[in-house]
Design a protein around this motif. Sequence first.
Motif, PDB file in Angstrom:
ATOM      1  N   MET A 230       0.709  -1.233   0.058  1.00  0.00           N
ATOM      2  CA  MET A 230      -0.078   0.103  -0.067  1.00  0.00           C
ATOM      3  C   MET A 230       0.893   1.215   0.133  1.00  0.00           C
ATOM      4  SD  MET A 230      -3.259   0.443   0.196  1.00  0.00           S
ATOM      5  CE  MET A 230      -3.951  -0.862  -0.931  1.00  0.00           C
ATOM      6  N   SER A 231       1.912   1.270   0.977  1.00  0.00           N
ATOM      7  CA  SER A 231       2.740   2.354   0.985  1.00  0.00           C
ATOM      8  C   SER A 231       3.439   2.730  -0.207  1.00  0.00           C
ATOM      9  CB  SER A 231       3.730   2.463   2.046  1.00  0.00           C
ATOM     10  OG  SER A 231       2.949   2.318   3.299  1.00  0.00           O
ATOM     11  N   VAL A 232       3.945   1.618  -0.999  1.00  0.00           N
ATOM     12  CA  VAL A 232       4.645   1.991  -2.342  1.00  0.00           C
ATOM     13  C   VAL A 232       3.796   2.362  -3.373  1.00  0.00           C
ATOM     14  CG1 VAL A 232       5.880   0.910  -4.066  1.00  0.00           C
ATOM     15  CG2 VAL A 232       6.389   0.438  -1.661  1.00  0.00           C
ATOM     16  N   VAL A 233       2.456   1.512  -3.525  1.00  0.00           N
ATOM     17  CA  VAL A 233       1.456   1.989  -4.472  1.00  0.00           C
ATOM     18  C   VAL A 233       0.929   3.244  -4.545  1.00  0.00           C
ATOM     19  CG1 VAL A 233      -0.813   1.364  -5.445  1.00  0.00           C
ATOM     20  CG2 VAL A 233       1.059  -0.399  -5.099  1.00  0.00           C
ATOM     21  N   LEU A 234       0.583   3.734  -3.096  1.00  0.00           N
ATOM     22  CA  LEU A 234       0.041   4.900  -2.644  1.00  0.00           C
ATOM     23  C   LEU A 234       1.031   6.098  -2.407  1.00  0.00           C
ATOM     24  CD1 LEU A 234      -3.196   3.663  -1.177  1.00  0.00           C
ATOM     25  CD2 LEU A 234      -2.940   4.462  -3.516  1.00  0.00           C
ATOM     26  N   HIS A 235       2.274   5.839  -2.726  1.00  0.00           N
ATOM     27  CA  HIS A 235       3.251   7.029  -2.403  1.00  0.00           C
ATOM     28  C   HIS A 235       2.937   8.174  -2.863  1.00  0.00           C
ATOM     29  CE1 HIS A 235       7.293   8.794  -2.492  1.00  0.00           C
ATOM     30  NE2 HIS A 235       7.676   7.823  -1.452  1.00  0.00           N
ATOM     31  N   PRO A 236       3.403   9.237  -2.068  1.00  0.00           N
ATOM     32  CA  PRO A 236       2.953  10.576  -2.477  1.00  0.00           C
ATOM     33  C   PRO A 236       3.422  10.967  -3.996  1.00  0.00           C
ATOM     34  CG  PRO A 236       3.764  10.685  -0.298  1.00  0.00           C
ATOM     35  CD  PRO A 236       3.855   9.394  -0.746  1.00  0.00           C
ATOM     36  N   PHE A 237       4.477  10.447  -4.499  1.00  0.00           N
ATOM     37  CA  PHE A 237       4.854  10.638  -5.711  1.00  0.00           C
ATOM     38  C   PHE A 237       3.884  10.208  -6.821  1.00  0.00           C
ATOM     39  CE2 PHE A 237       9.687   9.923  -4.975  1.00  0.00           C
ATOM     40  CZ  PHE A 237       9.681  11.354  -4.533  1.00  0.00           C
ATOM     41  N   ALA A 238       3.469   8.821  -6.601  1.00  0.00           N
ATOM     42  CA  ALA A 238       2.251   8.505  -7.536  1.00  0.00           C
ATOM     43  C   ALA A 238       0.825   8.974  -7.214  1.00  0.00           C
ATOM     44  CB  ALA A 238       1.911   7.001  -7.209  1.00  0.00           C
ATOM     45  N   VAL A 239       0.453   9.525  -5.926  1.00  0.00           N
ATOM     46  CA  VAL A 239      -0.779  10.184  -5.707  1.00  0.00           C
ATOM     47  C   VAL A 239      -0.547  11.685  -6.562  1.00  0.00           C
ATOM     48  CG1 VAL A 239      -1.948  11.170  -4.043  1.00  0.00           C
ATOM     49  CG2 VAL A 239      -1.359   8.822  -3.496  1.00  0.00           C
ATOM     50  N   PHE A 240       0.284  12.258  -6.270  1.00  0.00           N
ATOM     51  CA  PHE A 240       0.468  13.548  -6.925  1.00  0.00           C
ATOM     52  C   PHE A 240       0.731  13.432  -8.415  1.00  0.00           C
ATOM     53  CE2 PHE A 240       1.306  15.254  -2.557  1.00  0.00           C
ATOM     54  CZ  PHE A 240       0.165  16.263  -2.568  1.00  0.00           C
ATOM     55  N   ALA A 241       1.259  12.436  -8.993  1.00  0.00           N
ATOM     56  CA  ALA A 241       1.199  12.360 -10.479  1.00  0.00           C
ATOM     57  C   ALA A 241      -0.115  12.067 -11.010  1.00  0.00           C
ATOM     58  CB  ALA A 241       2.127  11.067 -10.707  1.00  0.00           C
ATOM     59  N   LEU A 242      -0.746  11.303 -10.307  1.00  0.00           N
ATOM     60  CA  LEU A 242      -2.357  10.970 -10.619  1.00  0.00           C
ATOM     61  C   LEU A 242      -3.106  12.259 -10.519  1.00  0.00           C
ATOM     62  CD1 LEU A 242      -2.728   7.289  -9.512  1.00  0.00           C
ATOM     63  CD2 LEU A 242      -2.507   8.178 -11.803  1.00  0.00           C
ATOM     64  N   LEU A 243      -3.077  12.819  -9.434  1.00  0.00           N
ATOM     65  CA  LEU A 243      -3.709  13.877  -9.026  1.00  0.00           C
ATOM     66  C   LEU A 243      -3.513  15.199 -10.084  1.00  0.00           C
ATOM     67  CD1 LEU A 243      -5.562  15.966  -7.324  1.00  0.00           C
ATOM     68  CD2 LEU A 243      -3.563  16.446  -6.009  1.00  0.00           C
ATOM     69  N   THR A 244      -2.278  15.260 -10.450  1.00  0.00           N
ATOM     70  CA  THR A 244      -1.932  16.327 -11.671  1.00  0.00           C
ATOM     71  C   THR A 244      -2.429  15.865 -12.980  1.00  0.00           C
ATOM     72  OG1 THR A 244       0.069  16.695 -10.108  1.00  0.00           O
ATOM     73  CG2 THR A 244      -0.098  17.453 -12.429  1.00  0.00           C
TER      74      THR A 244
ATOM     75  N   LEU B 159      -6.850   2.265   4.518  1.00  0.00           N
ATOM     76  CA  LEU B 159      -5.806   1.028   4.101  1.00  0.00           C
ATOM     77  C   LEU B 159      -4.378   1.717   4.056  1.00  0.00           C
ATOM     78  CD1 LEU B 159      -7.794  -0.610   1.067  1.00  0.00           C
ATOM     79  CD2 LEU B 159      -7.342  -1.609   3.465  1.00  0.00           C
ATOM     80  N   LEU B 160      -4.244   2.920   3.618  1.00  0.00           N
ATOM     81  CA  LEU B 160      -2.880   3.194   3.553  1.00  0.00           C
ATOM     82  C   LEU B 160      -2.537   3.548   5.091  1.00  0.00           C
ATOM     83  CD1 LEU B 160      -0.485   4.595   2.244  1.00  0.00           C
ATOM     84  CD2 LEU B 160      -1.899   6.784   2.008  1.00  0.00           C
ATOM     85  N   GLY B 161      -3.453   4.314   5.970  1.00  0.00           N
ATOM     86  CA  GLY B 161      -3.178   4.361   7.362  1.00  0.00           C
ATOM     87  C   GLY B 161      -2.641   3.310   8.274  1.00  0.00           C
ATOM     88  N   TRP B 162      -3.382   2.175   7.666  1.00  0.00           N
ATOM     89  CA  TRP B 162      -3.077   0.907   8.241  1.00  0.00           C
ATOM     90  C   TRP B 162      -1.545   0.474   8.081  1.00  0.00           C
ATOM     91  CZ3 TRP B 162      -1.752  -3.666   5.980  1.00  0.00           C
ATOM     92  CH2 TRP B 162      -1.776  -4.602   6.801  1.00  0.00           C
ATOM     93  N   ALA B 163      -1.296   0.729   6.889  1.00  0.00           N
ATOM     94  CA  ALA B 163      -0.004   0.106   6.348  1.00  0.00           C
ATOM     95  C   ALA B 163       1.121   1.180   6.723  1.00  0.00           C
ATOM     96  CB  ALA B 163       0.136   0.304   4.763  1.00  0.00           C
ATOM     97  N   ARG B 164       0.795   2.283   7.045  1.00  0.00           N
ATOM     98  CA  ARG B 164       1.801   3.182   7.732  1.00  0.00           C
ATOM     99  C   ARG B 164       2.050   2.866   9.128  1.00  0.00           C
ATOM    100  NH1 ARG B 164       5.099   4.308   4.328  1.00  0.00           N
ATOM    101  NH2 ARG B 164       5.827   6.393   5.546  1.00  0.00           N
ATOM    102  N   VAL B 165       1.093   2.719   9.724  1.00  0.00           N
ATOM    103  CA  VAL B 165       1.161   2.106  11.308  1.00  0.00           C
ATOM    104  C   VAL B 165       1.850   0.867  11.270  1.00  0.00           C
ATOM    105  CG1 VAL B 165      -0.034   1.826  13.449  1.00  0.00           C
ATOM    106  CG2 VAL B 165      -0.572   3.707  12.099  1.00  0.00           C
TER     107      VAL B 165
END
Length: 179
Positions: free
Chosen positions: A1-15, A144-150
């Motif tokens: 989850m943390s890799v797939v939803l990494h901020p780089f990926a999230v901001f790339a898709l958002l942009t 899911l991302l929150g769970w993965a980070r914890v």
Amino acid sequence: MSVVLHPFAVFALLTLRTVQLLAPQATPHALIGVAAAIVVTWLFVIQRRRSGRWGTVDASHRSERPLLYAVLLGVLAICWWWMRERAAALAPGIAAVAAMLVVAALCNRWIKLSLHMASMAFAAVSLSALSPSWALAGAVLLPLLGWARVRMARHTLMEVIGGTVLGAVAALALQVWVG
């Protein structure tokens, strides 16, 4: 989850989603800008990790974060300059992300807010008016991302919640700003 939803990926898709909706003619420039920002930041992160200055690629220790924030803000300033005429509609979003990072940097003395959670919450809330289905997908993935980070012990529950709140508030401020 943390890799797939990494901020780089999230901001790339958002942009890319935002530029599709608000300024489709600027898609090539947005792709170049996002790719360059990710490559520059990733090279910095890899250099810090390989040199032994960072324990993980996530800048998991609070002491590692100030330099990361400085690099990210510098990269965002360059992105804003790059996109200023090509996709002016993205400028408020870039400014909102920069403000979000400044707040995270200021809070870093007391709490290491999760940038993973902040980026996902920012994306979900900021897309709510433009692309509700994408916003819903982001909101569903947040727990899911929150769970993965914890679970990975990268953050405490409070750091995950704090990052989520920071991202959501920054996106709400963006929505108020752009109307």
